[in-house]
Write an enzyme that holds these catalytic residues in place. Structure first.
Site, PDB file in Angstrom:
ATOM      1  N   LYS A  48      26.145  -9.353  36.244  1.00  0.00           N
ATOM      2  CA  LYS A  48      27.551  -9.054  36.534  1.00  0.00           C
ATOM      3  C   LYS A  48      28.023  -7.885  35.674  1.00  0.00           C
ATOM      4  CE  LYS A  48      29.057 -12.450  33.099  1.00  0.00           C
ATOM      5  NZ  LYS A  48      29.597 -13.810  32.877  1.00  0.00           N
ATOM      6  N   TYR A 283      45.654  11.471  16.053  1.00  0.00           N
ATOM      7  CA  TYR A 283      47.021  11.064  16.389  1.00  0.00           C
ATOM      8  C   TYR A 283      47.648  10.141  15.349  1.00  0.00           C
ATOM      9  CZ  TYR A 283      46.179  12.782  21.154  1.00  0.00           C
ATOM     10  OH  TYR A 283      45.909  13.557  22.243  1.00  0.00           O
TER      11      TYR A 283
HETATM   12  C1  LIG Z   1      28.508 -14.436  32.127  1.00  0.00           C
HETATM   13  C2  LIG Z   1      27.954 -15.733  32.539  1.00  0.00           C
HETATM   14  C3  LIG Z   1      26.684 -16.147  32.101  1.00  0.00           C
HETATM   15  C4  LIG Z   1      25.896 -15.391  31.069  1.00  0.00           C
HETATM   16  O1  LIG Z   1      26.512 -15.570  29.802  1.00  0.00           O
HETATM   17  P1  LIG Z   1      25.819 -15.041  28.469  1.00  0.00           P
HETATM   18  O2  LIG Z   1      26.577 -15.686  27.378  1.00  0.00           O
HETATM   19  O3  LIG Z   1      25.968 -13.555  28.479  1.00  0.00           O
HETATM   20  O4  LIG Z   1      24.409 -15.461  28.536  1.00  0.00           O
HETATM   21  C5  LIG Z   1      26.164 -17.313  32.618  1.00  0.00           C
HETATM   22  N1  LIG Z   1      26.865 -18.046  33.514  1.00  0.00           N
HETATM   23  C6  LIG Z   1      28.109 -17.697  33.930  1.00  0.00           C
HETATM   24  C7  LIG Z   1      28.843 -18.554  34.882  1.00  0.00           C
HETATM   25  C8  LIG Z   1      28.693 -16.540  33.447  1.00  0.00           C
HETATM   26  O5  LIG Z   1      29.928 -16.202  33.854  1.00  0.00           O
END
Ligand SMILES: *Cc1c(COP(=O)(O)O)cnc(C)c1O
Length: 393
Positions: A48, A283
Site C-alpha cells: 500500500k 524562514y
Molecule cells: C499497513 C498494514 C499492514 C502492514 O503493517 P506493518 O506494521 O508495516 O507491517 C498489515 N495489515 C494491515 C491491515 C495494514 O493496514
C-alpha cells in the site's frame, strides 16, 4: 548499469538533484529473513501507499520473485493498478481492505482482487456487483478484535458471518479469509495483544461453526511477524519490516532481525557559502549563525517529504561529517551549518540509508522529528526520482 562503491551503496546518479535509491536485493533478503522467523505461513507483501514510498509495482514484482504469494493494498485503485501493470492472479492474490461506497466492486471482481468486508453495507454493495457481473467474489471477513478502526465489532459479527455464509451457499462468494489487525503489537506485553488474540480465536470459531472454512486466517503485521509466533496462523502481512526498518526500534535494530533498509535518500549540495556571525537562516530566522561559518544548501524540502518538524534537527552526512538542518525546512530546500567546512557544490549529501557509510537512518530522522520511520519513508514525494538497484525482475 549502476555504479556502486565498496559497501554496495550506489552513488548518486550523475546530474540528478536528489534521488531515492531502492535496493531490491535487500527487499528480497528481508522477505527471506522474515520467512526464516516463521514456521511456514504464507507471505503477504504489503505494498500500500506505493510500497511505503518505494514503488508498488517494482516491490510487488520482487516480492513475488522472493516467494510472496500475496500482495496487500489499502485502496482498490492500488490493487487495480497492480493488475493493470500485469500482475496476474496466478502470480499473486491481491487483498484490498479499504472500501468506500461505490467500490469500484465490479472492476475488482473482474480483476480478481480479494475483497475485505468489515460491515453489512459493503457486503450488500458487493453482492449487487456479483449479481451484475456474474463473477463470484473472494471475500476476507475482517473482525475488529480491539483496534477500533476498520473491521466488524463482535456484536455485529454473527449477522455479518451468517449473511456471508448464506451468500456463499448461494454461490455468490467464497469466504477465503478471516482476519484482523493489531493495535499494539509493537509494544511487547501490551494487554491488548492477548485480548486481541483471544477475540480473534472467538471470531474464527464462530465463523467456522457457521460453515466458513477459510483458506487463510491472518492477523500478523511486521511487529507480530517478528515477535508473536502465536499470531502467524496461515499468512503474515509484513510491511515495514520488508522495507528493512524495525517496527520495534526500542526492542531491536533492523540488523537484530536480519533486516536491511531498502531505501536510501541522497541529494546534491546546491550551494556552499561563507556567512558572518549572527546571520539568520531560512524562514523566520529560527537559526542564527553562532559565529562566522559556511552554509550548505540542500535541494529537498517538505514538498519532497522532508518533515517540517525536522527544522533545526534533521541529520545529514556529507563526506565524513554529520550536520543538522539549520533553521526551517522550506518547501523545496533546507540549509545545514557546515561549521566552516567547505564542500564542492554538487557533493553528495546522504539523508538516510542503511548506515554503511556513516549516514543517518530513517529511524534517526523519525526520532529527530518525533514520528515513526513508517512516516519518514512513506512521505518521500513523487518529485524525488527513484533508482532501482539489485532487482531480478
Ligand atoms: C499497513 C498494514 C499492514 C502492514 O503493517 P506493518 O506494521 O508495516 O507491517 C498489515 N495489515 C494491515 C491491515 C495494514 O493496514
Amino acid at each position: 548499469m549502476t555504479t556502486a562503491n565498496t559497501t554496495g551503496t550506489p552513488a548518486l546518479t550523475e546530474g540528478v538533484r536528489a534521488e531515492a535509491t531502492v535496493d531490491l536485493a535487500a527487499l528480497r533478503d528481508n522477505l527471506a529473513a522474515l520467512r526464516a522467523r516463521t514456521n511456514g505461513p504464507e507471505l503477504m507483501a504489503v505494498v500500500k501507499a506505493d510500497a511505503y514510498g518505494h514503488g508498488a509495482l517494482q516491490c510487488a514484482r520482487e516480492a513475488i520473485a522472493a516467494g510472496a504469494g500475496w500482495l496487500g493494498t489499502a485502496t482498490p485503485q492500488e490493487a487495480l493498478a497492480l493488475r493493470a501493470a500485469g500482475i496476474r492472479p496466478d502470480q499473486a492474490r491481491i487483498l484490498c481492505w479499504l472500501w468506500t461506497p461505490g467500490g469500484p466492486w465490479e472492476q475488482a471482481l473482474r480483476e480478481s482482487v480479494d475483497i475485505s468486508i468489515s460491515g453489512q453495507w459493503a457486503l450488500d454493495e458487493l453482492l449487487a456487483a456479483v449479481r451484475a457481473t456474474g463473477i463470484p467474489a473472494r471475500v476476507h471477513l475482517k473482525a475488529d478484535t480491539g483496534l477500533g478502526r476498520n473491521g466488524c465489532q463482535p456484536h455485529d459479527w454473527p449477522d455479518l458471518v451468517d449473511n456471508a455464509a448464506k451468500a456463499q451457499a448461494d454461490g455468490l462468494l467464497r469466504v477465503v479469509g478471516v482476519w484482523s489487525h493489531f493495535a499494539a503489537a509493537d509494544e511487547p506485553g501490551h494487554p491488548s495483544i492477548q485480548s486481541q488474540l483471544d477475540s480473534f480465536a472467538q471470531a474464527l470459531a464462530f465463523a467456522e461453526r457457521s460453515g466458513i472454512d477459510p483458506e487463510v486466517r491472518h492477523l500478523a503485521n511486521s511487529p507480530a511477524t517478528l515477535l508473536l509466533p502465536q499470531s502467524h496462523y496461515d499468512l503474515v502481512r509484513p510491511g515495514l519490516a520488508m522495507y528493512g526498518l524495525s517496527p520495534v526500534p526500542d526492542v531491536g535494530t533492523p540488523a537484530d532481525y536480519g533486516l536491511r533498509p531498502v531505501m536510501s535518500l541522497a541529494a546534491r549540495l546546491a550551494l556552499v557559502k561563507h556567512v558572518p556571525a549572527g546571520h539568520g537562516v531560512s524562514y523566520g530566522h529560527h537559526y542564527v549563525t553562532p559565529g562566522p561559518t559556511t552554509l550548505g544548501l540542500i535541494p529537498l524540502g517538505y514538498a519532497d517529504g522532508i518533515p517540517r518538524h525536522a527544522s533545526n534537527t534533521g541529520p545529514v552526512q556529507i563526506g565524513s561529517g554529520r550536520y543538522r538542518v539549520a533553521g526551517r525546512v522550506a518547501m523545496d530546500q533546507f540549509v545545514v551549518d557546515l561549521g566552516g567546512e567547505t564542500f564542492e557544490v554538487g557533493e553528495e549529501v546522504l539523508l538516510f540509508g542503511p548506515g554503511d557509510r556513516g549516514e543517518p537512518t530513517a529511524e534517526d530522522w523519525a526520532r529527530a522529528c518525533g514520528t515513526l520511520s513508517y512516516e519518514i519513508i512513506t512521505r518521500i514525494g513523487g518529485r524525488v526520482p527513484r533508482r532501482y538497484v539489485g532487482g531480478v525482475q
